[in-house]
Design an enzyme around this catalytic site. Structure first.
Site, PDB file in Angstrom:
ATOM      1  N   CYS A 145      -6.349   7.166   5.048  1.00  0.00           N
ATOM      2  CA  CYS A 145      -5.694   7.461   6.325  1.00  0.00           C
ATOM      3  C   CYS A 145      -6.126   8.838   6.831  1.00  0.00           C
ATOM      4  CB  CYS A 145      -4.183   7.393   6.165  1.00  0.00           C
ATOM      5  SG  CYS A 145      -3.376   7.686   7.746  1.00  0.00           S
ATOM      6  N   ARG A 175      -8.548  -5.149  12.936  1.00  0.00           N
ATOM      7  CA  ARG A 175      -8.313  -5.345  14.365  1.00  0.00           C
ATOM      8  C   ARG A 175      -8.703  -6.734  14.856  1.00  0.00           C
ATOM      9  NH1 ARG A 175     -11.365   0.030  15.871  1.00  0.00           N
ATOM     10  NH2 ARG A 175     -12.473  -0.644  14.015  1.00  0.00           N
ATOM     11  N   GLN A 210       0.853  -1.194   0.000  1.00  0.00           N
ATOM     12  CA  GLN A 210       0.000   0.000   0.000  1.00  0.00           C
ATOM     13  C   GLN A 210       0.889   1.244   0.000  1.00  0.00           C
ATOM     14  OE1 GLN A 210      -2.206   1.641   3.487  1.00  0.00           O
ATOM     15  NE2 GLN A 210      -4.006   1.067   2.304  1.00  0.00           N
TER      16      GLN A 210
HETATM   17  C1  LIG Z   1      -3.594   0.825  14.479  1.00  0.00           C
HETATM   18  C2  LIG Z   1      -4.207   0.949  13.110  1.00  0.00           C
HETATM   19  C3  LIG Z   1      -3.387   1.124  11.998  1.00  0.00           C
HETATM   20  C4  LIG Z   1      -3.955   1.239  10.704  1.00  0.00           C
HETATM   21  N1  LIG Z   1      -3.121   1.361   9.629  1.00  0.00           N
HETATM   22  C5  LIG Z   1      -3.653   1.428   8.369  1.00  0.00           C
HETATM   23  C6  LIG Z   1      -2.811   1.507   7.208  1.00  0.00           C
HETATM   24  O1  LIG Z   1      -1.579   1.513   7.294  1.00  0.00           O
HETATM   25  N2  LIG Z   1      -3.434   1.581   5.989  1.00  0.00           N
HETATM   26  C7  LIG Z   1      -4.803   1.563   5.857  1.00  0.00           C
HETATM   27  O2  LIG Z   1      -5.305   1.623   4.732  1.00  0.00           O
HETATM   28  N3  LIG Z   1      -5.602   1.472   6.924  1.00  0.00           N
HETATM   29  C8  LIG Z   1      -5.059   1.390   8.167  1.00  0.00           C
HETATM   30  N4  LIG Z   1      -5.889   1.258   9.248  1.00  0.00           N
HETATM   31  C9  LIG Z   1      -7.348   1.093   9.026  1.00  0.00           C
HETATM   32  C10 LIG Z   1      -7.686  -0.400   8.922  1.00  0.00           C
HETATM   33  O3  LIG Z   1      -7.084  -1.014   7.815  1.00  0.00           O
HETATM   34  C11 LIG Z   1      -9.203  -0.606   8.826  1.00  0.00           C
HETATM   35  O4  LIG Z   1      -9.673   0.082   7.695  1.00  0.00           O
HETATM   36  C12 LIG Z   1      -9.945  -0.127  10.065  1.00  0.00           C
HETATM   37  O5  LIG Z   1      -9.264  -0.499  11.250  1.00  0.00           O
HETATM   38  C13 LIG Z   1     -11.377  -0.699  10.102  1.00  0.00           C
HETATM   39  O6  LIG Z   1     -11.326  -2.117  10.004  1.00  0.00           O
HETATM   40  P1  LIG Z   1     -11.402  -3.083  11.293  1.00  0.00           P
HETATM   41  O7  LIG Z   1     -12.603  -2.653  12.094  1.00  0.00           O
HETATM   42  O8  LIG Z   1     -11.525  -4.461  10.717  1.00  0.00           O
HETATM   43  O9  LIG Z   1     -10.136  -2.887  12.075  1.00  0.00           O
HETATM   44  C14 LIG Z   1      -5.363   1.185  10.537  1.00  0.00           C
HETATM   45  C15 LIG Z   1      -6.171   1.014  11.663  1.00  0.00           C
HETATM   46  C16 LIG Z   1      -5.630   0.897  12.941  1.00  0.00           C
HETATM   47  C17 LIG Z   1      -6.523   0.697  14.122  1.00  0.00           C
END
Ligand SMILES: Cc1cc2nc3c(=O)[nH]c(=O)nc-3n(C[C@H](O)[C@H](O)[C@H](O)COP(=O)(O)O)c2cc1C
Length: 379
Positions: A133, A259, A103
């Site tokens: 982001c 997560r 990415q």
């Molecule tokens: C600690 C953390 C780091 C993340 N880093 C990225 C990242 O590097 N690139 C990205 O597209 N999304 C990033 N996200 C967003 C996640 O990929 C995802 O879209 C978001 O957490 C919702 O999905 P989930 O509920 O399954 O965690 C991050 C989220 C968290 C909590």
């Protein structure tokens, strides 16, 4: 680098503790998912979590099974082009980590194009452009979610990246900047026209950060906006039941999980099993989690000298031990280990004491991964 963890330290899961399979009604699944010419083995993707979804963790979930695609953390395209050592480590992969996406983020088309071409030359299977982001350092500089604020230049940047490589290029975005600017369906349609292979959509706005709940109707609008490319629904999927709701209510082709994969690295295998049979096996037991943790540490050791690996592994160890319901004092002690000997002794104490409450069947706590908090404008 050979690991010094003796095999005797790993222990089989005790028998008789594994609950039966669980059934969840299946929605209507779309066909197999392809990113352009790249077929994905399953529709369940690991969502990037900066600092967590590193190569060692990706190898863990890949080895368990069920992962359709895993992506690196977001990589600064300029840092990649200057071959920054930390960035080069972020794009490191392994035969077990396939197919794999890198990415990238950036707001200057020429550097994004050069970064994409560089990755193609390194045989990366697919590239994902980060348009989601929310943190100021990235969104405020016109990258990440900031790209959702300008229409023409964003579409042009994406078009140039797509045109510059033969490998498929996807985009990950949020629903929009805020409630009044839900631009994801518009962008998804435009991106399909310029040749993007897939859209991953986190069902929140930038203004929401990680608060509130995911809007499945918002994701559905993105699914309806495109003609042929797959849409990956994302946000708050913590279980097979959640994935069933996501697919049923949005019509998405694939689901990405961030997560919850840290709390339950078995989730992809469970989802794949469920899609094929309607039932799925339980997540791993206490002993199996401890063994996963050791294996992941060995993978970190393959990248770094042992004592550096111990320091780098602290953050991940914290989540493993929390997920395993280890008493706070023992978790805290683990954060201070410095040598392999101390590492093994701390784990031996953890294994001997087991989880708070004594249940070693692997029933999960709700492990909350830290997300930025407070007003999103200050992130
Ligand atoms: C600690 C953390 C780091 C993340 N880093 C990225 C990242 O590097 N690139 C990205 O597209 N999304 C990033 N996200 C967003 C996640 O990929 C995802 O879209 C978001 O957490 C919702 O999905 P989930 O509920 O399954 O965690 C991050 C989220 C968290 C909590």
């Amino acid at each position: 680098m050979k690991s010094a963890i003796p095999d005797a330290f790993r222990q089989p899961a005790p028998s008789g503790t594994v609950p039966a399979k669980t059934s969840v009604e299946r929605p209507e699944f779309r066909g197999p998912v392809h990113y352009g010419t790249l077929p994905l083995p399953t529709r369940y993707l690991l969502s990037p979590l900066a600092g967590f979804t590193t190569l060692p963790f990706r190898r863990i979930v890949r080895n368990i099974g069920g992962v359709g695609l895993a992506t690196t953390d977001l990589v600064n395209c300029r840092a990649l082009l200057s071959q920054n050592a930390r960035t080069m480590q972020m794009i490191e992969t392994h035969a077990e980590d396939q197919p794999f996406a890198v990415q990238i983020f950036g707001s200057e088309p020429e550097f994004m194009v050069q970064a994409a071409q560089y990755l193609e030359a390194r045989d990366v299977a697919t590239i994902d452009i980060n348009m989601g982001c929310p943190v100021n350092r990235i969104a405020g500089a016109g990258s990440g979610a900031g790209m959702m604020c300008s229409t023409t230049s964003t579409i042009e940047l994406v078009r140039q990246v797509v045109d510059s490589v033969r490998i498929p290029v996807s985009v990950k975005m949020r629903l929009g900047w805020d409630e009044d600017n839900l631009t994801a369906p518009f962008f998804a349609r435009e991106f399909e026209q310029v040749g993007v292979c897939a859209i991953a959509i986190h069902g929140r706005t930038r203004e929401q950060g990680f608060s509130g709940s995911v809007s499945r109707p918002g994701i559905r609008k993105v699914v309806e906006a495109v003609e042929n490319i797959p849409v990956v629904g994302n946000g708050d999927v913590r279980s097979v039941e959640d994935a069933a709701v996501m697919i049923r209510e949005t019509g998405c082709h694939a689901v990405s999980i961030g997560r919850a994969a840290l709390a339950n690295p078995w989730i992809f295998r469970q989802l794949d099993e469920w899609e094929r049979t309607g039932q799925y096996s339980p997540a791993g037991t206490f002993e199996e989690r401890l063994n996963l943790m050791l294996t992941q540490f060995e993978y970190v050791e393959q990248q770094h000298p042992t004592e550096r690996a111990i320091i780098l592994f602290r953050k991940m160890a914290h989540w493993y031990l929390k997920g395993m319901r280890i008493r706070k004092k023992l978790r805290g002690d683990f954060q201070y280990v410095k040598t392999k000997d101390e590492f093994q002794k701390a784990l031996a104490r953890i294994r001997a004491e087991g989880p708070v409450g004594g249940n070693r069947s692997g029933v999960l706590t709700d492990a909350h991964i830290p997300v930025p908090s407070g007003p999103v404008s200050k992130w």
